[in-house]
Scaffold this active site. Sequence first.
Site, PDB file in Angstrom:
ATOM      1  N   HIS A  67      61.220  30.912  27.379  1.00 38.12           N
ATOM      2  CA  HIS A  67      62.466  31.004  26.606  1.00 38.12           C
ATOM      3  C   HIS A  67      62.170  31.571  25.211  1.00 38.12           C
ATOM      4  CE1 HIS A  67      64.669  28.198  29.388  1.00 38.12           C
ATOM      5  NE2 HIS A  67      63.461  27.730  29.567  1.00 38.12           N
ATOM      6  N   LYS A 102      57.122  51.894   6.263  1.00 34.53           N
ATOM      7  CA  LYS A 102      57.307  51.647   7.689  1.00 34.53           C
ATOM      8  C   LYS A 102      56.191  52.187   8.567  1.00 34.53           C
ATOM      9  CE  LYS A 102      61.021  49.974   9.301  1.00 34.53           C
ATOM     10  NZ  LYS A 102      60.959  48.784  10.135  1.00 34.53           N
ATOM     11  N   SER A 142      59.277  56.134   8.673  1.00 35.27           N
ATOM     12  CA  SER A 142      60.704  56.252   8.460  1.00 35.27           C
ATOM     13  C   SER A 142      60.939  57.375   7.477  1.00 35.27           C
ATOM     14  CB  SER A 142      61.236  54.941   7.893  1.00 35.27           C
ATOM     15  OG  SER A 142      62.442  55.146   7.181  1.00 35.27           O
ATOM     16  N   GLU A 178      59.086  50.990  21.953  1.00 40.24           N
ATOM     17  CA  GLU A 178      60.545  51.008  22.085  1.00 40.24           C
ATOM     18  C   GLU A 178      60.980  52.061  23.092  1.00 40.24           C
ATOM     19  OE1 GLU A 178      62.409  50.332  17.882  1.00 40.24           O
ATOM     20  OE2 GLU A 178      60.461  51.281  17.610  1.00 40.24           O
TER      21      GLU A 178
END
Lengths: 461, 461, 461, 461
Positions: free
Chosen positions: A162, A290, A284, A297
């Site tokens: 979970h 970043k 970024s 992803e």
Amino acid sequence: LNSKARTTTVGVVRTDILDFTVGRDRQLDMALLNADCIGTAAHVTMLSRMPVKPSVFTAPQCAKVIRALGQIMIASARGRFAISLEDQDVHLALERQLTARLGALGRNVHTGRSRNDQVALDLRLFAKEQILAAIDEALNLADALIAQARRHLMTPMVGRTHMQPAMPSSVGLWATAHAESLVDDALLLKNAFELNDQCPLGSAASYGVPLPIDREMTAELLGFSRPIHNVLYANNARGKIETIILAAMGQVMLSLAKLAQDLMLYTMPEFNYFSIPKEFCTGSSIMPQKNNPDVLELVRAKAATVFAHEMAVAGIVRGLPSGYNRDLQETKGPFMDGIATTRGCLEVMSLLIQGMEVHAPQMRAAFSPAVFATDRALELAAKGMPFRDAYQHIKAHMDELAAMDPGDAVLRKTHWGATAGLDLDAMGKRLEATRRFAASERMRYHRAVTRLMNVQYPLHD
Amino acid sequence: LNSKARTTTVGVVRTDILDFTVGRDRQLDMALLNADCIGTAAHVTMLSRMPVKPSVFTAPQCAKVIRALGQIMIASARGRFAISLEDQDVHLALERQLTARLGALGRNVHTGRSRNDQVALDLRLFAKEQILAAIDEALNLADALIAQARRHLMTPMVGRTHMQPAMPSSVGLWATAHAESLVDDALLLKNAFELNDQCPLGSAASYGVPLPIDREMTAELLGFSRPIHNVLYANNARGKIETIILAAMGQVMLSLAKLAQDLMLYTMPEFNYFSIPKEFCTGSSIMPQKNNPDVLELVRAKAATVFAHEMAVAGIVRGLPSGYNRDLQETKGPFMDGIATTRGCLEVMSLLIQGMEVHAPQMRAAFSPAVFATDRALELAAKGMPFRDAYQHIKAHMDELAAMDPGDAVLRKTHWGATAGLDLDAMGKRLEATRRFAASERMRYHRAVTRLMNVQYPLHD
Amino acid sequence: LNSKARTTTVGVVRTDILDFTVGRDRQLDMALLNADCIGTAAHVTMLSRMPVKPSVFTAPQCAKVIRALGQIMIASARGRFAISLEDQDVHLALERQLTARLGALGRNVHTGRSRNDQVALDLRLFAKEQILAAIDEALNLADALIAQARRHLMTPMVGRTHMQPAMPSSVGLWATAHAESLVDDALLLKNAFELNDQCPLGSAASYGVPLPIDREMTAELLGFSRPIHNVLYANNARGKIETIILAAMGQVMLSLAKLAQDLMLYTMPEFNYFSIPKEFCTGSSIMPQKNNPDVLELVRAKAATVFAHEMAVAGIVRGLPSGYNRDLQETKGPFMDGIATTRGCLEVMSLLIQGMEVHAPQMRAAFSPAVFATDRALELAAKGMPFRDAYQHIKAHMDELAAMDPGDAVLRKTHWGATAGLDLDAMGKRLEATRRFAASERMRYHRAVTRLMNVQYPLHD
Amino acid sequence: LNSKARTTTVGVVRTDILDFTVGRDRQLDMALLNADCIGTAAHVTMLSRMPVKPSVFTAPQCAKVIRALGQIMIASARGRFAISLEDQDVHLALERQLTARLGALGRNVHTGRSRNDQVALDLRLFAKEQILAAIDEALNLADALIAQARRHLMTPMVGRTHMQPAMPSSVGLWATAHAESLVDDALLLKNAFELNDQCPLGSAASYGVPLPIDREMTAELLGFSRPIHNVLYANNARGKIETIILAAMGQVMLSLAKLAQDLMLYTMPEFNYFSIPKEFCTGSSIMPQKNNPDVLELVRAKAATVFAHEMAVAGIVRGLPSGYNRDLQETKGPFMDGIATTRGCLEVMSLLIQGMEVHAPQMRAAFSPAVFATDRALELAAKGMPFRDAYQHIKAHMDELAAMDPGDAVLRKTHWGATAGLDLDAMGKRLEATRRFAASERMRYHRAVTRLMNVQYPLHD
């Protein structure tokens, strides 16, 4: 559809309409040129041995055609093959090229077959090579994961359910869980390979031909295990086999998406269990600090894409009546894209896993006493308290729960498949068995083609 | 969520929230009760042999638990088992029942396992029986199609592509094309069975337990080929194996949908090639003359449903991190529904195909001269004209094309897998091989359970 | 399909086949009984005013039928209505009941309509109420989020991209982002409502009837904005309108899934930004310490389910020819389940958001200097350095980057829609406009039914 | 991933990894160049008016940037714009080009925005034009269908349900049913347009900027109705808006697939109700007589493709946490492909419907007495027999049923929306209303861009 296209035609068909019907075929079919040449070689060889008078092809004519096919394959490898709008597809493009080189011989290669036949065959030959490559790549990634597991076998890591801390686990367990998933996937790819390994050639327009063609012979020349029996089914299986293969690719993507999701969680600074090499991260345009795990992803996203491709193909063929329907053409894009996407993700994830770093101290710091609650309850159970009572006892005294040493906790789970009971040899054996299957099938196919074409295959230009 | 529910709780959890989280489990889990009893018997047997002092279960205690499990299975077969909202699921309901019957023994059966463990196991046992039944049913339908093929082997039928008349075909070719598709599907089901045939038990909450449990033993007691190795993968495979099984069911549905679509076309009065028995057709509430092939339409529709179920499951698990996530519960409905839907369609289609009538005269009447165009072109090719020239010649003289006798045309396609070259024996052999596989696996499982539970399995009440 | 069922029939149809074709209708149709009664009342009223001799229904006969329909609705509300296998569906069940009560009057209510007509109408009436309720529930959740936003408007929270820390954000921004998504969703539901708000009645079996029925009248009696014009389209729109409605529900689920995902991340102990009340969390059967956000996981999973339902419906209807096809029946389950699932999730998430707690200190502690990098670069830019140079400068000096006060950073983003520029009034206005729409449409429908049936609607038993 | 790529990097990122992350962007983004220039112009204009000292851009600097942007748009229209691997996407490519032309001015255009911002904006601008074009094309096809309906308004045609003959219908009813479906679709596209018509600009990296940017101003400069309020939602809506638009496109495809399916049935020689022009049909490589409706088959298939694209996008974004995630990039392909596919199908179907021929005699010959059964039952009902009795009477005497004149039967259904009650004017009005909407929105956008860029838009090179 511009107005000029409307006024021109190819044969009777308007150019704009032809362009609509041809769709992406002119691009996609380039990947089928080799298969189309090889299939044509097998077909012509069989025709040359067919017991009819006059021979459709004499042996020397057959050799001539095969020589031309080999030359076309080599030309294509050098970028000198194109499919025109008039050709529509690789099949007519190849026939046109053969006719240009060989005249009447070229105009005769289509005896006893149809384009449906050819595309069904080409896709099976294409799939053969693709599936075998995907098996290798899946096993390479499994290997990379097992290598990480060996390196950090007993490094304690909080196991979660979970998304919440659950029980003591280890990097070894985590990494081999992902590896075992890929080993199962490789089996699924093997199953798909075996289903695919049936030759559709000789179906012609789905209904066979009134000529004594020898379908077993072409199947054998092409290195297939057997021909598909029923010629109508040979065509009805279009879309079906593609769905089967994409479903197997989809399973690979499920494995990759889970791995990617874990890594995205555990590379957040709040965890910092793992880090992935800087050369895999992009920045970024606005935020100077970043360092994003874009690869992960994209892999997660592409899992959705591959399933959508499977659904596209299944959706297209579901409810089609028997016999070739042009709808099938529309399955080619998602089929090829789905395979290419899966293979690309496998390859990039292998590199990433190889470069990944494990941060044992951060992992160890994440153990709270609660993570050991179950171990404590099982201690009580081992001493004779019914488990449910032990569970209730611990639950009622969570505040008093003492921590354990994570390293000890990991060592205490010794049963097969647990943190201290991982059987890397057994995993390795399953992995190697599938790898050998892929190697031997690849060999079988390359030999068959080399014999048939009298050209070393795969081509090395 | 009504206001009364909001004010009550089960433990700390609000009743309305519990109801939301329990969802369809109270209904769906009823189908897992047998599996849960069998799995519990194996787990307790293993615990009773586990080399610890004091024993978690003594041999007599173990026998007592197993006797109680057998009684619960029989009670359940008689409709006397229910899952309350407090139970939430079959696992806690069973533990509660055992505790009511056996006191501390019942409170001890959960030693060294978790519900995740149990549900993973129950679904694999459930799937075992379901897949084997589906294999039988798919092969029964293939048999029914082959029987029709034998009866009308050479009955000429226009073969179609693009839904348009294409070439001479036969009822034999048509029916065995669908049969061969099902024979391939049965193989896919077999592959799914083999992937499923790995025992997840001993994973506990995904991370194993600090007890010397014997996972090979429970796997063997339950008739599995082997345990899943990695305990985390045992849990991560949830949803994955369901997707694999649903993908195989989906392939069955693709075969059925194509068959249904063909029959819907060919039972239209404009064709009237086939008729389906009146007892399979329903009427209209407004149109007195109606006699609709509802069964076929529903089968076509249900193919979409089964694929949507596969997508639901794949969608749910795609991108989940490792370890149990409650999302997995939501896969149970589409998984079970997808299997039940497929099996229901197989059964009803078998009956329909058995009762279907073939109208040879209507089929024969549908042959126009154009249907023979390819045969004519190939005649010219066989006489030495390059095929492309023959094709162009016939195309230019379509108006002069003479018809042929359809029966002759069908007889002239003699190569393997064509109208006059169907090899029903070869088909039968492949079919029987898979049927034997299913029978022997079913026997293996029933024997294991009978031995384990000391109750004849399957239960006959 | 058991052997007994095979030997019995309903009319000519075998019981087992009937059972297959009836499927889930006997359960699902219970939710349509009110709509079927209301639709029948409108149809009979219109027939009673139709300018034919003899009247199909006289005014007193019409009143009698409507009275009986009202009684059936009330009986049903008390659990005294059932659909038998012979009935097949609610439409024939209702006709049978009416006939039992009213004799010939009951046998006459089907004049000029068909079941296809009825089910198309019933689903549109059912959808009317469901969509309006879903709008309210979506806006309630938006309200709950806005209330949390007001409470923690300026509480600093690290904003993330790529799951990695990105820039200073706030609880207010986070909560209203989710709220605004739901406000857009409510608009989508409104759009779906308006498309649905066209009356299909009078289509009969898709082709109209040779009677002077008045379709504008029935549409008006039922509170629709207008009838669907073309009677064939009235039927062809089956499945289409369901897909449109499910697509809107799917958008709601996308909003909920994102919210659930955020909460699952931020309730992990590594974050502990939010906590959800204990009465929303369930435990583990093996791990005493567990407190899992099951509700959130189920919501995330159910988003996949609702999209699968949309795909099921779209897949079923895609490629069906014009006119009613039995395939459409199979859309009923996913349609109704999809709506019920969405509404259930909305309701449970509203409760959860109301009970959620925000932990400001943990949020504040999560700010690292890197989070301010962009703000720093923009400071340089504001002073005149080209942004790209400022960006490169900061990037090159990340180690020297000083932290800022998170609260200050949040206050400095003052433009519209940013942390310090949130316009809760504007949001509230958009929200209220849609809420008013739903209220007024609900009123319009209830009034129409009350007038038509002469019974207060909705019924309060 | 070849070995050479592995050894090179762009910045720190390996070339092969960059290639993986860039994916199809270099191709797809070419379609966004105009939008990127226009969005940049608005952003720079706003910056130039922003009340800060020193100005980020002075008015002359702003004019200079805009001039350069216009030149780049024109260069691109002439094929002189490319995105390099280093650029990765159109945004950095454009910044690089501007910097090459303008130096520091170019390095400053990114002040206060991010690429996420830009891509969100670019896709909304792209979608604006695409949706408006699709509305026009859908209405053009509806017009073509209405024109056919006018030409053959009362031509009798057997209406079907369950693919079986049902009741008398007409070509007028059939064609306008499809047209009305498209008119509804155009409304759905309008709804999607309105949802899309919110400007995301100013979101920056999802969390706004500490600069006094004016988001209302940029929204207005770009011709949007309003900005999206919450800056985080501006980013969270990525994928969501694409799904909404694709769902509307999917509805168009459902309409087209039904139309295509009808035409495939009715152009089979067994029906021959319609014929489509030869210039829309392609032949076979083996069957000289073939004339296949490939266009229709491809349209049917592409409906599945577009829904798969919708599922891909919904699947990708479902369950993503808030803030930009790189997954979103993967939605671009299915989004753009889905729109292009839908538009291509609309265009080709318009041409096909315009060229379609109707064969009234074949349609008339297809009427059997059974088709009139319902009309006969309703005759009895009109004379006073309860409908159910009339229905049973006709059913019992089907053999005696006399045929009617199909033309008369068609004329007798006079109620609104039936064969003799079609209200083409009402249809036309709804159609024109949506067409005017599209025209006025297009005008509004073109004017805004022309004003902003000082270049006539759309560009005519």
